[in-house]
Design a protein around this motif. Structure first.
Motif, PDB file in Angstrom:
ATOM      1  N   ASP A  59       0.838  -1.203   0.000  1.00 26.85           N
ATOM      2  CA  ASP A  59       0.000   0.000   0.000  1.00 26.85           C
ATOM      3  C   ASP A  59       0.875   1.257   0.000  1.00 26.85           C
ATOM      4  OD1 ASP A  59      -2.167  -1.602   0.008  1.00 26.85           O
ATOM      5  OD2 ASP A  59      -2.877  -1.068   2.020  1.00 26.85           O
ATOM      6  N   GLY A  60       0.353   2.278  -0.671  1.00 30.14           N
ATOM      7  CA  GLY A  60       1.115   3.531  -0.790  1.00 30.14           C
ATOM      8  C   GLY A  60       1.491   4.129   0.542  1.00 30.14           C
ATOM      9  N   ASP A  61       0.601   4.001   1.536  1.00 27.26           N
ATOM     10  CA  ASP A  61       0.879   4.587   2.857  1.00 27.26           C
ATOM     11  C   ASP A  61       2.017   3.880   3.582  1.00 27.26           C
ATOM     12  OD1 ASP A  61      -1.046   6.493   2.578  1.00 27.26           O
ATOM     13  OD2 ASP A  61      -2.619   5.307   3.550  1.00 27.26           O
ATOM     14  N   LEU A  62       2.393   2.709   3.063  1.00 21.77           N
ATOM     15  CA  LEU A  62       3.448   1.936   3.731  1.00 21.77           C
ATOM     16  C   LEU A  62       4.817   2.125   3.095  1.00 21.77           C
ATOM     17  CD1 LEU A  62       1.452  -1.387   4.300  1.00 21.77           C
ATOM     18  CD2 LEU A  62       1.900   0.455   5.938  1.00 21.77           C
ATOM     19  N   LYS A  63       4.917   3.115   2.202  1.00 25.52           N
ATOM     20  CA  LYS A  63       6.207   3.353   1.534  1.00 25.52           C
ATOM     21  C   LYS A  63       7.336   3.606   2.541  1.00 25.52           C
ATOM     22  CE  LYS A  63       5.527   3.244  -2.978  1.00 25.52           C
ATOM     23  NZ  LYS A  63       6.309   2.332  -3.853  1.00 25.52           N
ATOM     24  N   VAL A  64       6.975   4.244   3.647  1.00 26.33           N
ATOM     25  CA  VAL A  64       8.016   4.552   4.637  1.00 26.33           C
ATOM     26  C   VAL A  64       8.623   3.282   5.227  1.00 26.33           C
ATOM     27  CG1 VAL A  64       7.138   6.824   5.294  1.00 26.33           C
ATOM     28  CG2 VAL A  64       6.237   4.782   6.422  1.00 26.33           C
ATOM     29  N   LEU A  65       7.895   2.173   5.115  1.00 27.36           N
ATOM     30  CA  LEU A  65       8.386   0.908   5.676  1.00 27.36           C
ATOM     31  C   LEU A  65       8.871  -0.049   4.594  1.00 27.36           C
ATOM     32  CD1 LEU A  65       5.531   0.370   8.282  1.00 27.36           C
ATOM     33  CD2 LEU A  65       7.937   0.748   8.823  1.00 27.36           C
ATOM     34  N   GLU A  66       8.867   0.419   3.333  1.00 26.28           N
ATOM     35  CA  GLU A  66       9.129  -0.483   2.211  1.00 26.28           C
ATOM     36  C   GLU A  66      10.468  -1.216   2.349  1.00 26.28           C
ATOM     37  OE1 GLU A  66       9.108   1.477  -1.533  1.00 26.28           O
ATOM     38  OE2 GLU A  66       8.982  -0.382  -2.681  1.00 26.28           O
ATOM     39  N   LYS A  67      11.516  -0.468   2.700  1.00 25.08           N
ATOM     40  CA  LYS A  67      12.838  -1.097   2.784  1.00 25.08           C
ATOM     41  C   LYS A  67      12.856  -2.212   3.822  1.00 25.08           C
ATOM     42  CE  LYS A  67      15.474   2.897   1.279  1.00 25.08           C
ATOM     43  NZ  LYS A  67      16.360   3.993   1.687  1.00 25.08           N
ATOM     44  N   LYS A  68      12.147  -2.014   4.880  1.00 22.49           N
ATOM     45  CA  LYS A  68      12.148  -3.020   5.949  1.00 22.49           C
ATOM     46  C   LYS A  68      11.267  -4.213   5.577  1.00 22.49           C
ATOM     47  CE  LYS A  68      13.163   0.449   9.383  1.00 22.49           C
ATOM     48  NZ  LYS A  68      13.698   1.360   8.357  1.00 22.49           N
ATOM     49  N   TYR A 147       5.839  -5.063  15.716  1.00 23.13           N
ATOM     50  CA  TYR A 147       5.340  -6.268  16.386  1.00 23.13           C
ATOM     51  C   TYR A 147       4.677  -7.150  15.330  1.00 23.13           C
ATOM     52  CZ  TYR A 147       6.036  -3.353  20.459  1.00 23.13           C
ATOM     53  OH  TYR A 147       6.596  -2.545  21.412  1.00 23.13           O
ATOM     54  N   VAL A 148       4.986  -8.431  15.387  1.00 21.71           N
ATOM     55  CA  VAL A 148       4.461  -9.367  14.395  1.00 21.71           C
ATOM     56  C   VAL A 148       3.761 -10.511  15.113  1.00 21.71           C
ATOM     57  CG1 VAL A 148       5.042 -10.852  12.444  1.00 21.71           C
ATOM     58  CG2 VAL A 148       6.431  -8.827  12.905  1.00 21.71           C
ATOM     59  N   GLY A 156      -0.133 -12.511   8.479  1.00 19.23           N
ATOM     60  CA  GLY A 156       0.522 -11.901   9.637  1.00 19.23           C
ATOM     61  C   GLY A 156      -0.142 -10.581  10.012  1.00 19.23           C
ATOM     62  N   HIS A 157      -0.148 -10.337  11.304  1.00 26.03           N
ATOM     63  CA  HIS A 157      -0.700  -9.063  11.818  1.00 26.03           C
ATOM     64  C   HIS A 157       0.479  -8.256  12.371  1.00 26.03           C
ATOM     65  CE1 HIS A 157      -3.045  -6.695  14.983  1.00 26.03           C
ATOM     66  NE2 HIS A 157      -3.441  -6.244  13.805  1.00 26.03           N
ATOM     67  N   LEU A 158       0.719  -7.101  11.788  1.00 22.82           N
ATOM     68  CA  LEU A 158       1.882  -6.302  12.156  1.00 22.82           C
ATOM     69  C   LEU A 158       1.421  -4.966  12.759  1.00 22.82           C
ATOM     70  CD1 LEU A 158       2.984  -8.327   9.964  1.00 22.82           C
ATOM     71  CD2 LEU A 158       4.519  -6.501   9.222  1.00 22.82           C
ATOM     72  N   LEU A 159       2.158  -4.527  13.741  1.00 26.60           N
ATOM     73  CA  LEU A 159       1.935  -3.169  14.278  1.00 26.60           C
ATOM     74  C   LEU A 159       3.286  -2.462  14.315  1.00 26.60           C
ATOM     75  CD1 LEU A 159       0.048  -1.051  15.545  1.00 26.60           C
ATOM     76  CD2 LEU A 159       0.667  -1.975  17.777  1.00 26.60           C
ATOM     77  N   SER A 160       3.392  -1.411  13.529  1.00 26.53           N
ATOM     78  CA  SER A 160       4.636  -0.642  13.479  1.00 26.53           C
ATOM     79  C   SER A 160       4.467   0.628  14.300  1.00 26.53           C
ATOM     80  CB  SER A 160       4.948  -0.303  12.019  1.00 26.53           C
ATOM     81  OG  SER A 160       5.886   0.745  11.976  1.00 26.53           O
ATOM     82  N   VAL A 161       5.468   0.915  15.116  1.00 22.45           N
ATOM     83  CA  VAL A 161       5.431   2.107  15.979  1.00 22.45           C
ATOM     84  C   VAL A 161       6.691   2.916  15.737  1.00 22.45           C
ATOM     85  CG1 VAL A 161       5.219   2.955  18.353  1.00 22.45           C
ATOM     86  CG2 VAL A 161       4.194   0.754  17.719  1.00 22.45           C
ATOM     87  N   SER A 162       6.500   4.190  15.536  1.00 21.01           N
ATOM     88  CA  SER A 162       7.639   5.089  15.382  1.00 21.01           C
ATOM     89  C   SER A 162       7.288   6.428  16.020  1.00 21.01           C
ATOM     90  CB  SER A 162       7.975   5.301  13.907  1.00 21.01           C
ATOM     91  OG  SER A 162       9.037   6.220  13.776  1.00 21.01           O
ATOM     92  N   CYS A 163       8.234   6.971  16.784  1.00 20.81           N
ATOM     93  CA  CYS A 163       7.936   8.228  17.504  1.00 20.81           C
ATOM     94  C   CYS A 163       8.949   9.299  17.130  1.00 20.81           C
ATOM     95  CB  CYS A 163       8.004   7.981  19.009  1.00 20.81           C
ATOM     96  SG  CYS A 163       6.805   6.769  19.599  1.00 20.81           S
TER      97      CYS A 163
END
Lengths: 164, 182
Positions: A59-68, A147-148, A156-163
């Motif tokens: 998804d486009g909104d997940l581009k920030v996590l694409e590399k990971k 979190y996976v 898989g259910h993932l929760l990404s957290v960044s502050c």
């Protein structure tokens, strides 16, 4: 003509300056106090559904996590990542903030800010069956904790957290 | 004895003595006549006495008036301030401009303190009120897991690094996952 001395008492000229200084110090202390009371962190939460499919999809909104997400262990399990929910919360120190999830529930608590560039964060996460994750991690601002939780059907259910 | 024809009259002598006339002929006539000269001198002395008396009277009147004026000013400036609050408000009234200057300075200092305090907003997030400083990726430390509890499940922590920074992946595997799949 009779000479008159000034009727005003001879007050020290330093008094007004001292008063101004006291007011200035009080204002600075008040602002510092306000700054201390205002310890917050703004955190982004991405809830992601991961799948294995014919073609890779992100998804486009997940581009920030694409590399990971294109690296193991994610890439070795799934190739499709869909955003389930996204929220941004301003966390106040030691105040648990509920995070709305499509699947299960979560809370996040800012424990403290460390060395002005890191956050110590407690996240609790429970899936639909009540399985819990209780975690406290210290991360640099703009870094991630992901979190996976594997789901049935090789999802898989993932929760990404960044502050920050 | 009749006065000589060129003898000035008393009125002329008085005018000259009072400075109201400066006729040179009259001056020479008085100078040439001892009686007229004596009259002129007496008139001048009398005038000085009268002027001195009037000035002394004027001084006395001024002193009385000024004394009353100063009493009124004293009453206004050091008005009876019995209570502590009255003294404080009188002090603030007296130094109002200094206090305003101090308050404005304090406001400026407080504004500077707020603007320059650590943890300014991240330029990448307009309007952000973040209190955390985002460091360059190269300077960032790896995430540290302080506590991890996964009841009824096992967990694996994996660190990922890339150009965007670090990520701690916490992979939770339920203990009964195999049973569920079956």
């Amino acid at each position: 003509m009779t000479e008159r001395s000034s009727p005003r008492p001879n007050r020290s000229a330093a008094r007004p300056a001292i008063a101004g200084l006291v007011v200035a110090c009080a204002a600075v202390l008040a602002s510092a106090r306000a700054a201390r009371a205002d310890v917050t962190a703004t955190c982004d939460f991405f809830e992601i559904l991961a799948k294995q499919g014919d073609k890779p999809a992100l998804d486009g909104d997940l581009k920030v996590l694409e590399k990971k997400l294109k690296k193991p262990p994610f890439a070795s399990s799934w190739n499709q990542f869909h955003l389930l929910s996204r929220s941004q919360k301003t966390l106040a120190k030691k105040k648990a903030e509920p995070i709305a999830l499509k699947n299960g529930s979560a809370t996040a608590t800012l424990v403290e800010i460390v060395d002005t560039s890191k956050v110590r964060l407690t996240v609790t996460m429970a899936d639909d069956k009540g399985k819990q994750v209780n975690n406290t991690t210290t991360i640099e601002a703009a870094d991630y904790v992901i979190y996976v939780q594997p789901l049935a059907g090789n999802e898989g259910h993932l929760l990404s957290v960044s502050c920050r | 004895m009749t006065p000589p024809m060129n003898r000035p009259s008393d009125l002329e002598i008085m005018e000259l003595a009072d400075g109201e006339s400066d006729d040179p002929d009259l001056v020479s006539q008085i100078e040439g006549d001892p009686e007229s000269r004596a009259k002129a001198r007496l008139i001048q002395q009398m005038g000085e006495l009268v002027r001195g008396h009037l000035e002394l009277s004027a001084d006395a009147v001024h002193d009385a008036k000024f004394a009353a004026m100063w009493r009124r000013i004293d009453g206004q400036l050091v008005s009876p301030v019995s209570g502590l609050w009255s003294r404080i408000s009188a002090w603030f009234d007296r130094y109002r401009s200094h206090i305003i200057t101090g308050a404005v300075s304090a406001g400026a200092v407080a504004a500077l303190a707020l603007v320059l305090r650590p943890g300014v907003a991240d330029p990448g997030q307009p309007g952000s009120t973040s209190t955390i400083m985002v460091r360059p990726v190269a300077l960032r430390a790896n995430p540290e897991i302080d506590a991890l509890d996964t009841p009824g499940a096992s967990s694996t922590v994996i660190n990922l690094d890339d150009d965007d920074g670090h990520a701690a992946v916490i992979w939770v595997t339920p203990d009964d996952s195999n049973a569920e799949e079956l």
